[in-house]
Design an enzyme around this catalytic site. Structure first.
Site, PDB file in Angstrom:
ATOM      1  N   ASP A 147       1.012  -1.230   0.004  1.00 33.01           N
ATOM      2  CA  ASP A 147       0.022   0.139  -0.173  1.00 33.01           C
ATOM      3  C   ASP A 147       0.803   1.114   0.011  1.00 33.01           C
ATOM      4  O   ASP A 147       2.100   1.396   0.375  1.00 33.01           O
ATOM      5  CB  ASP A 147      -0.726  -0.120   1.208  1.00 33.01           C
TER       6      ASP A 147
ATOM      7  N   HIS B 291       3.317  -2.209   3.238  1.00 35.67           N
ATOM      8  CA  HIS B 291       3.565  -0.925   2.610  1.00 35.67           C
ATOM      9  C   HIS B 291       4.942  -0.726   2.010  1.00 35.67           C
ATOM     10  O   HIS B 291       6.102  -0.738   2.715  1.00 35.67           O
ATOM     11  CB  HIS B 291       3.352   0.206   3.827  1.00 35.67           C
TER      12      HIS B 291
END
Length: 521
Positions: A325, A470
């Site tokens: 992400d 992430h």
């Protein structure tokens, strides 16, 4: 009849400054003559090798014009496109494109592509101001038509110009992308390499932004010598700027590939398109389409994230989907290097501002077979921060940005923090996407050390698990090699989210049990 060959480097009107146009459906469209005789090379642009051969320049053609016969002009304004997910007020839209008698599939195909251009400009730019689309005919004979569309765009970042060239195979009744001038994906990759070589010394070009994907190679045609001209939108090859869209100031970039060098790379359509680009026929007669044509082959530049050698629901197969992400980020290319070295597929959920500032990285993610998905425009709690009226713009933005850079239509959406609501899910579904949460939280976002990130992922893994990570976080980049090593030792196959789920339906949320739920058996 005398030739009206023009060249596409000539100026087009600034966006929003041309006369207003009214959308004219079907029989109400304006008839225009299509002269196709002779070849006038007296114009200043005729000697420019990077200029596509243009038979008719329709720039600025207005409703009511009757200069030509055999072609009609479709025109439209902002009110002509009233079904887009996001329609900001006050944006000026002025579009025009040609229709050819007897080539209805081409008319429909061009209409769809113009519609996408308008929708993606509205949603995928910052504070859009005006968009105009004009047209040129690049090739015409009984079997092949070519149309080049020129977009002039204005938004908060200024003015820029973009291009796309579309082809019609009359025999097959098929509207083709520019990449279909080439034989296959391997041919496109070869062209990408040749273009990189030509532009390697251009200081205004980041050659790493050159990736063999549909959205980048969307304007190709032939010059007066039969060489292949490849052109790129303003700013599409400019070096990345942190927190800002790449500069459009260098303008149009192009490469010219020699006719003999390119010949073995062309498809049958490409060979015929080159002949049609050099045609001096005096009239246009489009051949009737074959009533039972062969299905077109794979489109070069369209990349699948599915590993066809893996069936995640076959007994004994263990799949896992690594998802990243908040990118793309300046260190995402380092992660991509690792994934390439390890032959690992992943899914990337992008936010709007990083996507605008790192378009070359988006193209690379897609070109290397990873899955592109949306993580909303702004990284905010959607139910808390946005009204229902604001949701369409938030959901549409990244999808439009990705399509403008790659040609890929996003199918997966992850709300920031996993914070969703009935209204959010409904909007995601209306825009053709499924909501994707996760089964395993690596907790990398809690600033834990890399070793703990590894332990969280490996301990939580089950077949068809979706793992939250992430790519902008240093600990994640440090942990990634060991995550791959340990999961591979447990016989896991690394696949995209879509493959791990066995497909995802728009408007549905996954995993079905919600955050942290075990994968479906």
């Amino acid at each position: 009849m005398s030739s009206t060959r023009a060249h596409q480097n000539e100026a087009v009107p600034d966006p929003g400054r041309g006369p207003g146009r009214t959308w004219l459906p079907g029989a109400a469209a304006v008839a225009l003559l299509l002269p196709l005789a002779g070849c006038d090379t007296d114009g200043a642009g005729a000697a420019e090798p990077d200029a596509m051969a243009v038979l008719v320049d329709g720039t600025g053609e207005e409703a009511g014009s009757a200069d030509h016969e055999g072609v009609t002009v479709r025109t439209g304004d902002a009110g002509s496109f009233d079904d887009h997910p996001y329609m900001p007020e006050g944006v000026e839209i002025s579009v025009a494109y040609p229709e050819f008698e007897g080539a209805e599939p081409f008319s429909e195909g061009l209409a769809e592509r113009v519609d996408d251009d308008v929708a993606d400009f509205r949603a995928g730019t910052r504070d859009p101001v005006a968009l105009s689309v004009d047209w040129q005919i690049t090739a015409a004979d009984s079997g092949v038509l070519g149309v080049r569309l020129v977009r002039s765009e204005e938004d908060m970042h200024g003015l820029r110009e973009g291009y796309s060239t579309h082809w019609y195979d009359a025999e097959a009744g098929h509207t083709a992308w520019s990449t279909e001038l080439l034989a296959d994906q391997e041919a496109l990759e070869t062209v990408n390499g040749l273009v990189r070589e030509q532009l390697a010394e251009d200081g205004d070009v980041d050659t790493e932004a050159l990736q063999p994907v549909l959205g980048l190679y969307d304007s190709m045609g032939f010059n007066d010598d039969g060489d292949l001209v490849v052109e790129f939108d303003h700013g599409h090859l400019s070096p990345a700027e942190e927190g800002h869209v790449p500069s459009a100031e260098p303008g149009r970039k192009s490469a010219v590939l020699d006719s003999e060098e390119i010949d073995p790379l062309l498809s049958d359509l490409g060979q015929r398109a080159r002949e049609a680009s050099l045609s001096e026929e005096e009239q246009l007669t489009v051949a009737d389409a074959d009533p039972d044509p062969e299905e077109p082959g794979p489109v070069p530049g369209v990349v699948s994230a599915e590993d066809t050698d893996v069936d995640c629901y076959e007994d004994g197969t263990r799949c896992v989907a690594l998802t990243f992400d908040d990118g793309p980020h300046e260190q995402t290319p380092e992660l991509l290097d690792l994934l390439a070295d390890e032959d690992v597929t992943a899914s990337f959920f992008l936010n709007g501002n990083p996507a605008l500032s790192q378009p070359g990285t988006i193209r690379r993610i897609y070109a290397e077979g990873h899955e592109l998905a949306s993580h909303n425009d702004l990284h905010e709690d959607m139910p808390e921060e946005f009204t229902e009226a604001e949701l369409p713009a938030q959901v549409a933005a990244v999808s439009a940005m990705v399509r403008r850079q790659t040609g890929h239509s996003v199918e997966l959406f992850r709300p920031p923090f996993g914070a969703s609501s009935d209204a959010v899910l409904e909007e995601i579904g209306e825009q053709g996407m499924a909501e994707i949460l996760w089964n395993v939280d690596s907790e990398d976002w809690q600033d834990v050390p890399a070793g703990e990130v590894v332990d969280n992922v490996v301990a939580g893994a089950e077949p068809n698990t979706i793992v939250l990570l992430h790519d902008p976080l240093e600990a994640t980049l440090e942990a990634a090699p060991q995550i791959i090593e340990e999961l591979r030792a447990l016989d896991y196959e690394f696949v995209s989210v879509s493959q791990a789920l066995g497909g995802a339906e728009p408007g549905e949320s996954y995993p079905p049990g919600g955050l942290g739920a075990s994968p479906a058996p």
